[in-house]
Scaffold this active site. Structure first.
Site, PDB file in Angstrom:
ATOM      1  N   CYS A 164      -0.012  -5.582  -2.857  1.00 16.29           N
ATOM      2  CA  CYS A 164       0.608  -4.810  -1.771  1.00 16.29           C
ATOM      3  C   CYS A 164       1.892  -4.160  -2.302  1.00 16.29           C
ATOM      4  O   CYS A 164       1.847  -3.414  -3.261  1.00 16.29           O
ATOM      5  CB  CYS A 164       0.851  -5.716  -0.561  1.00 16.29           C
ATOM      6  SG  CYS A 164       1.431  -4.866   0.920  1.00 16.29           S
ATOM      7  N   ASP A 221      -9.178   0.604   3.018  1.00 10.72           N
ATOM      8  CA  ASP A 221      -7.742   0.464   3.258  1.00 10.72           C
ATOM      9  C   ASP A 221      -7.251   1.684   4.016  1.00 10.72           C
ATOM     10  O   ASP A 221      -7.200   2.792   3.473  1.00 10.72           O
ATOM     11  CB  ASP A 221      -7.017   0.342   1.917  1.00 10.72           C
ATOM     12  CG  ASP A 221      -5.550  -0.039   2.054  1.00 10.72           C
ATOM     13  OD1 ASP A 221      -4.941   0.279   3.093  1.00 10.72           O
ATOM     14  OD2 ASP A 221      -5.015  -0.659   1.112  1.00 10.72           O
ATOM     15  N   HIS A 253      -7.218  -3.357   3.106  1.00 11.67           N
ATOM     16  CA  HIS A 253      -5.967  -3.757   2.481  1.00 11.67           C
ATOM     17  C   HIS A 253      -5.848  -5.282   2.569  1.00 11.67           C
ATOM     18  O   HIS A 253      -6.233  -5.895   3.556  1.00 11.67           O
ATOM     19  CB  HIS A 253      -4.788  -3.106   3.205  1.00 11.67           C
ATOM     20  CG  HIS A 253      -3.488  -3.275   2.484  1.00 11.67           C
ATOM     21  ND1 HIS A 253      -3.143  -2.526   1.388  1.00 11.67           N
ATOM     22  CD2 HIS A 253      -2.446  -4.123   2.705  1.00 11.67           C
ATOM     23  CE1 HIS A 253      -1.951  -2.891   0.962  1.00 11.67           C
ATOM     24  NE2 HIS A 253      -1.509  -3.871   1.740  1.00 11.67           N
TER      25      HIS A 253
END
Length: 284
Positions: A164, A221, A253
């Site tokens: 991330c 995502d 994600h």
């Protein structure tokens, strides 16, 4: 900050370290925290919380490495926005089981106490957005130096891996650190807002990276368009750099985060196997 034009070493927070130790358990900042799908024991490892000398005092972190004299290749583990909690600690142990000295410094320790924060939007606004890129880059350098001096780390074999926001960090650190051997970026944003303390995006520095990057992204995502990652890859390749992009079409994600509903076991396991093979192929 050689290799990152526009970054200067800014003063550290006058508050000092808000977090002086790591959180226990998993982050509170998720709507649904499931039991971890993976738990890696510490058998055969030296693993636990450590104190890393930084520019303005001791920085909390987590280290896991094999028992024995080493030296071991060093992997700098860059956290998500949620802090060095049990998931990140487990990742360090997984890397140690593979033969690495894995070190995860708490890069947001000056900006806020992530162990008490329950709202991801507040974390982004009050902690992530207020952490200068120059600060966490210097902290990673400090962690690398400590790994070599105090943890049997091999100074000639250094890599980084992040998830991330930490995936973004992999791109930027690869543009900063000339002796980095490899980076693995899990779904790190390549675009985003530029600010005075965060002046460049991953896409901005893609053509300046000093190490090959394995980029692992999810096709589902909704926050990171695959086209934007492809553009960053193409910019790197045009500059003679190496970026291997792998997209898991149905993965959202956070597909590696085995404590959250976003976890996708098949993609996570394949990506992990690929990441270890990539590191080995780069001499780590």
């Amino acid at each position: 900050m050689d290799g990152l034009d526009g970054l200067t070493t800014s003063p550290f927070s006058r508050r000092g370290f808000v977090m002086t130790s790591l959180m226990t358990g998993l982050t509170l900042a998720t709507t649904s925290v499931a039991a971890q799908a993976i738990h890696t024991d510490a058998a055969g490892l030296v693993a636990g919380e450590v104190s890393i000398p930084a520019g303005d005092g001791p920085m909390p972190g987590y280290r896991a490495m094999p028992e024995g004299p080493g030296p071991f290749p060093v992997i700098l583990v860059i956290e998500e926005i949620f802090g060095v909690h049990d998931y990140i600690k487990d990742v360090c142990r997984r890397l140690a089981k593979a033969g690495y000295c894995a070190v995860a410094p708490e890069l947001y320790a000056r900006q806020g106490d992530l162990s008490t924060m329950t709202d991801a939007k507040v974390i982004i606004r009050d902690v992530i957005a207020k952490t200068p890129d120059a600060q966490w880059i210097a902290d990673l350098d400090a962690a690398a130096a400590w790994a070599v001096s105090a943890s049997n780390g091999d100074e000639t074999r250094l890599a980084t891996i992040g998830w991330c926001r930490g995936g973004r960090g992999v791109w930027l650190y690869a543009a900063h650190r000339r002796d980095l051997k490899a980076g693995v970026a899990w779904y790190g944003p390549v675009g985003g807002e530029r600010t005075a303390i965060q002046p460049r995006t991953a896409d901005d520095v893609a053509g300046e990276i000093h190490a090959p990057i394995l980029a692992l992204y999810g096709g589902a995502d909704t926050g990171i368009p695959v086209a934007s990652v492809e553009a960053a890859r193409d910019k790197a390749v045009a500059a003679g750099k190496s970026v291997e992009l792998v997209v898991y079409p149905d993965a959202p994600h956070g597909f590696h985060a085995d404590y959250r509903p976003s976890y996708r076991r098949e993609a996570a396991e394949e990506g992990w196997t690929r990441a270890l093979a990539f590191l080995k192929a780069k001499g780590l």
